[in-house]
Design an enzyme around this catalytic site. Structure first.
Site, PDB file in Angstrom:
ATOM      1  N   GLU A 190     150.222  25.327 108.080  1.00  0.00           N
ATOM      2  CA  GLU A 190     149.202  26.009 107.284  1.00  0.00           C
ATOM      3  C   GLU A 190     148.635  25.041 106.246  1.00  0.00           C
ATOM      4  OE1 GLU A 190     148.123  29.278 107.868  1.00  0.00           O
ATOM      5  OE2 GLU A 190     149.284  28.698 109.619  1.00  0.00           O
ATOM      6  N   LYS A 205     153.222  37.415 110.220  1.00  0.00           N
ATOM      7  CA  LYS A 205     153.108  37.782 111.638  1.00  0.00           C
ATOM      8  C   LYS A 205     154.046  38.944 111.976  1.00  0.00           C
ATOM      9  CE  LYS A 205     151.920  32.999 112.711  1.00  0.00           C
ATOM     10  NZ  LYS A 205     152.501  31.680 112.960  1.00  0.00           N
TER      11      LYS A 205
HETATM   12  P1  NDP Z   1     141.540  24.296 108.945  1.00  0.00           P
HETATM   13  O1  NDP Z   1     141.838  24.002 107.511  1.00  0.00           O
HETATM   14  O2  NDP Z   1     141.730  23.213 109.944  1.00  0.00           O
HETATM   15  O3  NDP Z   1     140.035  24.799 109.059  1.00  0.00           O
HETATM   16  C1  NDP Z   1     139.416  25.626 108.110  1.00  0.00           C
HETATM   17  C2  NDP Z   1     137.968  25.204 108.007  1.00  0.00           C
HETATM   18  O4  NDP Z   1     137.268  26.123 107.178  1.00  0.00           O
HETATM   19  C3  NDP Z   1     137.797  23.806 107.402  1.00  0.00           C
HETATM   20  O5  NDP Z   1     136.886  23.067 108.175  1.00  0.00           O
HETATM   21  C4  NDP Z   1     137.244  24.134 106.018  1.00  0.00           C
HETATM   22  O6  NDP Z   1     136.420  23.105 105.503  1.00  0.00           O
HETATM   23  C5  NDP Z   1     136.432  25.360 106.310  1.00  0.00           C
HETATM   24  N1  NDP Z   1     136.127  26.144 105.116  1.00  0.00           N
HETATM   25  C6  NDP Z   1     136.845  26.312 103.989  1.00  0.00           C
HETATM   26  N2  NDP Z   1     136.194  27.133 103.123  1.00  0.00           N
HETATM   27  C7  NDP Z   1     135.042  27.476 103.727  1.00  0.00           C
HETATM   28  C8  NDP Z   1     133.951  28.295 103.347  1.00  0.00           C
HETATM   29  N3  NDP Z   1     133.906  28.921 102.172  1.00  0.00           N
HETATM   30  N4  NDP Z   1     132.916  28.414 104.199  1.00  0.00           N
HETATM   31  C9  NDP Z   1     132.936  27.798 105.404  1.00  0.00           C
HETATM   32  N5  NDP Z   1     133.943  27.003 105.822  1.00  0.00           N
HETATM   33  C10 NDP Z   1     134.996  26.864 104.994  1.00  0.00           C
HETATM   34  O7  NDP Z   1     142.372  25.593 109.322  1.00  0.00           O
HETATM   35  P2  NDP Z   1     142.872  26.037 110.760  1.00  0.00           P
HETATM   36  O8  NDP Z   1     141.793  25.906 111.751  1.00  0.00           O
HETATM   37  O9  NDP Z   1     144.187  25.419 111.040  1.00  0.00           O
HETATM   38  O10 NDP Z   1     143.200  27.579 110.479  1.00  0.00           O
HETATM   39  C11 NDP Z   1     142.171  28.544 110.444  1.00  0.00           C
HETATM   40  C12 NDP Z   1     142.825  29.914 110.474  1.00  0.00           C
HETATM   41  O11 NDP Z   1     143.561  30.040 111.688  1.00  0.00           O
HETATM   42  C13 NDP Z   1     143.828  30.177 109.353  1.00  0.00           C
HETATM   43  O12 NDP Z   1     143.779  31.526 108.997  1.00  0.00           O
HETATM   44  C14 NDP Z   1     145.168  29.862 110.014  1.00  0.00           C
HETATM   45  O13 NDP Z   1     146.235  30.542 109.405  1.00  0.00           O
HETATM   46  C15 NDP Z   1     144.896  30.395 111.396  1.00  0.00           C
HETATM   47  N6  NDP Z   1     145.740  29.846 112.448  1.00  0.00           N
HETATM   48  C16 NDP Z   1     145.875  28.496 112.580  1.00  0.00           C
HETATM   49  C17 NDP Z   1     146.608  27.963 113.617  1.00  0.00           C
HETATM   50  C18 NDP Z   1     146.783  26.514 113.802  1.00  0.00           C
HETATM   51  O14 NDP Z   1     147.494  26.123 114.735  1.00  0.00           O
HETATM   52  N7  NDP Z   1     146.174  25.664 112.999  1.00  0.00           N
HETATM   53  C19 NDP Z   1     147.253  28.846 114.599  1.00  0.00           C
HETATM   54  C20 NDP Z   1     147.033  30.256 114.382  1.00  0.00           C
HETATM   55  C21 NDP Z   1     146.299  30.721 113.335  1.00  0.00           C
HETATM   56  P3  NDP Z   1     137.106  21.956 104.603  1.00  0.00           P
HETATM   57  O15 NDP Z   1     138.071  21.255 105.515  1.00  0.00           O
HETATM   58  O16 NDP Z   1     135.957  21.129 104.185  1.00  0.00           O
HETATM   59  O17 NDP Z   1     137.804  22.660 103.487  1.00  0.00           O
HETATM   60  N1  HSE Z   2     151.348  27.360 110.708  1.00  0.00           N
HETATM   61  C1  HSE Z   2     151.497  28.210 111.837  1.00  0.00           C
HETATM   62  C2  HSE Z   2     152.702  27.759 112.656  1.00  0.00           C
HETATM   63  C3  HSE Z   2     150.249  28.154 112.673  1.00  0.00           C
HETATM   64  O1  HSE Z   2     153.253  26.695 112.387  1.00  0.00           O
HETATM   65  O2  HSE Z   2     153.109  28.495 113.537  1.00  0.00           O
HETATM   66  C4  HSE Z   2     150.216  29.208 113.705  1.00  0.00           C
HETATM   67  O3  HSE Z   2     150.072  30.461 113.153  1.00  0.00           O
END
Ligand code: NDP
Ligand code: HSE
Length: 440
Positions: A190, A205
């Site tokens: 995260e 979860k």
């Molecule tokens: P990331 O940090 O990789 O991506 C988030 C993106 O959102 C970044 O590009 C960020 O930009 C952008 N962002 C932040 N604030 C804003 C805003 N106000 N408007 C528009 N864009 C914005 O996160 P993840 O992709 O890893 O995670 C996304 C979601 O998915 C979370 O809720 C996470 O818990 C969930 N998730 C993630 C998993 C994983 O494996 N990574 C698996 C399952 C769920 P910037 O980088 O410039 O801040």
């Molecule tokens: N941080 C989370 C994990 C991403 O490690 O499982 C998937 O929800």
């Protein structure tokens, strides 16, 4: 038929995976959905990076509200994360009559009641397959595939980062910090990795699964949450000697033995017999075991994190919405599996009322009578011993480790016995207490 238009909020790890998989598999997805699914607009703070990913296939903006305001957009996909701006944007998208897809378990576990009520009132869908166990379709399994069952319990390895850390530490003897950095590099962790290692992400979860399984509201504040930061290598080793692996489990269990019922909702490191399939789930893989009264035990296994595995679940939701959004809102699959008027208020139990078995490690003086004083306390508290292991002390050493496995007991009673044992002058260090589940 013209393509359904999607607006993506946040194109980081999961957002970029979603864009890439949708593009790569567009033919097969169109064939399954009945029409094309097109990401028409993307909002991200880093517009330059976003443009590098999408090229000229979508309009890129920095203000997510521009996406929500666009009347052409049918579905808003929230992949920003957190409870702050993400909550405001999801509620605004619902208010604007958009269907929403989100992977944001933190948001739903804490604010799900408000969000689902808003969506219900507006007749839109909030879909969240990616929020639990990444690529594993566990929400669909619980909400639809197992709908005939009274669910008895669910136990899952639902945080890839901690499972990766535990596996690498046990298998390769690597340090906690080194493995955590690698998990971050691989995109599993995260934004705030304390959510992973302190068990908060797994509890988010487990909270969502408990609501779907038992027809109760999401109540993250009632979950018991313990992570892996206090886990010691010695306990991983002793557990192995006794035939157990330690995993961070999210557990939701119905207690029909209590007069008014109750639900256990807890996340903590847990000893599991090595011969169980789930004990052998390694690396960032996730697995969820569900016990239903009709089906018996089922196991769901797969990648719980990472760009494309999570995108797989996000796109499954997009296809679902594309198929279903014209259906009468009252005849769609309910957000939390039960129709809103069929939800119940079975309480989530306090940890003192939870029933489980225990692993105890006591650092004791190596002298006569120590074992009997400890077993006497356990007996007086009606706690039955399952196994005892005493490390042979080295030449001249005056203390040793005493490991005790108990049978199932009520946690409150165990805590009382622990404070009595801790007060013995022959118990030389804080007693380590871990929970043990047979999962059978
Ligand atoms: P990331 O940090 O990789 O991506 C988030 C993106 O959102 C970044 O590009 C960020 O930009 C952008 N962002 C932040 N604030 C804003 C805003 N106000 N408007 C528009 N864009 C914005 O996160 P993840 O992709 O890893 O995670 C996304 C979601 O998915 C979370 O809720 C996470 O818990 C969930 N998730 C993630 C998993 C994983 O494996 N990574 C698996 C399952 C769920 P910037 O980088 O410039 O801040
Ligand atoms: N941080 C989370 C994990 C991403 O490690 O499982 C998937 O929800």
């Amino acid at each position: 038929m013209k393509a359904i238009k999607v607006g993506l909020l946040g194109i980081g790890t999961v957002g970029s995976g979603t864009f890439n998989v949708l593009r790569r598999n567009q033919d097969v997805i169109r064939g399954r959905a009945g029409r094309g699914i097109e990401i028409a607009m993307v909002a991200d703070l880093n517009t330059e990076r976003a443009r590098e990913i999408v090229g000229d296939a979508a309009v890129v903006v920095s203000d997510a509200r521009e996406v929500i305001a666009n009347p052409e957009i049918d579905i808003v996909v929230e992949l920003i994360g957190g409870y702050g701006i993400a909550k405001a944007l999801v509620l605004e998208a619902i208010a604007a009559g958009k269907h929403v897809v989100t992977a944001n378990k933190a948001l739903l576990a804490v604010h799900g009641t408000e969000i689902f009520a808003a969506a219900h009132a507006k007749g839109v869908i909030v879909a969240f397959e990616a929020a639990v166990a990444g690529g594993i379709p566990i929400i669909k399994a619980l909400r639809e595939g197992l709908t005939a069952n009274r669910i008895e319990w669910i136990a899952g390895i639902i945080n890839g980062t901690t499972n990766f850390i535990l596996s690498e530490m046990r298998g390769k003897g690597l340090d906690f910090g080194v493995v955590l950095k690698e998990a971050q590099r691989l995109g599993y962790a995260e934004a705030d990795p304390t959510f992973d290692i302190e068990g908060v992400d797994a509890a988010h979860k487990a909270t969502i699964m408990s609501a779907i399984a038992f027809g109760i509201p999401v109540q993250f504040d009632k979950a018991h949450v313990e992570g892996i930061t206090k886990l010691q290598a010695a306990d991983i080793k002793y557990a192995e000697q006794l035939g157990y692996r330690i995993k961070l489990l999210g557990i939701a269990r119905r207690r029909s033995d209590l007069p008014n019922g109750g639900i256990e909702l807890r996340v903590h490191p847990t000893l599991i017999p090595t011969q169980r399939l789930i004990a052998n789930v390694e690396g960032a893989m996730n697995a969820v075991v569900v016990q239903g009264d009709a089906v018996g035990t089922t196991l769901y296994y797969g990648k719980g994190a990472g760009s494309e595995p999570t995108a797989s679940a996000v796109i499954a939701d997009l296809v679902d919405i594309t198929r279903l959004h014209t259906a009468d809102p009252d005849h769609r699959v309910p957000h939390l599996a039960f129709q809103p008027d069929a939800m119940n208020d079975t309480p989530i139990l306090a940890m003192d009322d939870v029933v489980t078995a225990f692993y105890l490690r006591l650092c004791v003086a190596d002298q006569a009578g120590v074992l009997s004083s400890i077993t006497t306390i356990l007996a007086e508290n009606d706690i039955s011993i399952d196994a005892v292991l005493q490390r042979e002390s080295a030449e001249g050493e005056k203390q040793t480790d005493l490991i005790i496995l108990t049978h199932d007991t009520v946690e409150g009673r165990m805590n009382k016995a622990l404070s009595q044992m801790q007060a013995l002058p022959t118990v030389l260090a804080p007693i380590v207490k871990l929970r043990k589940e047979e999962l059978a």
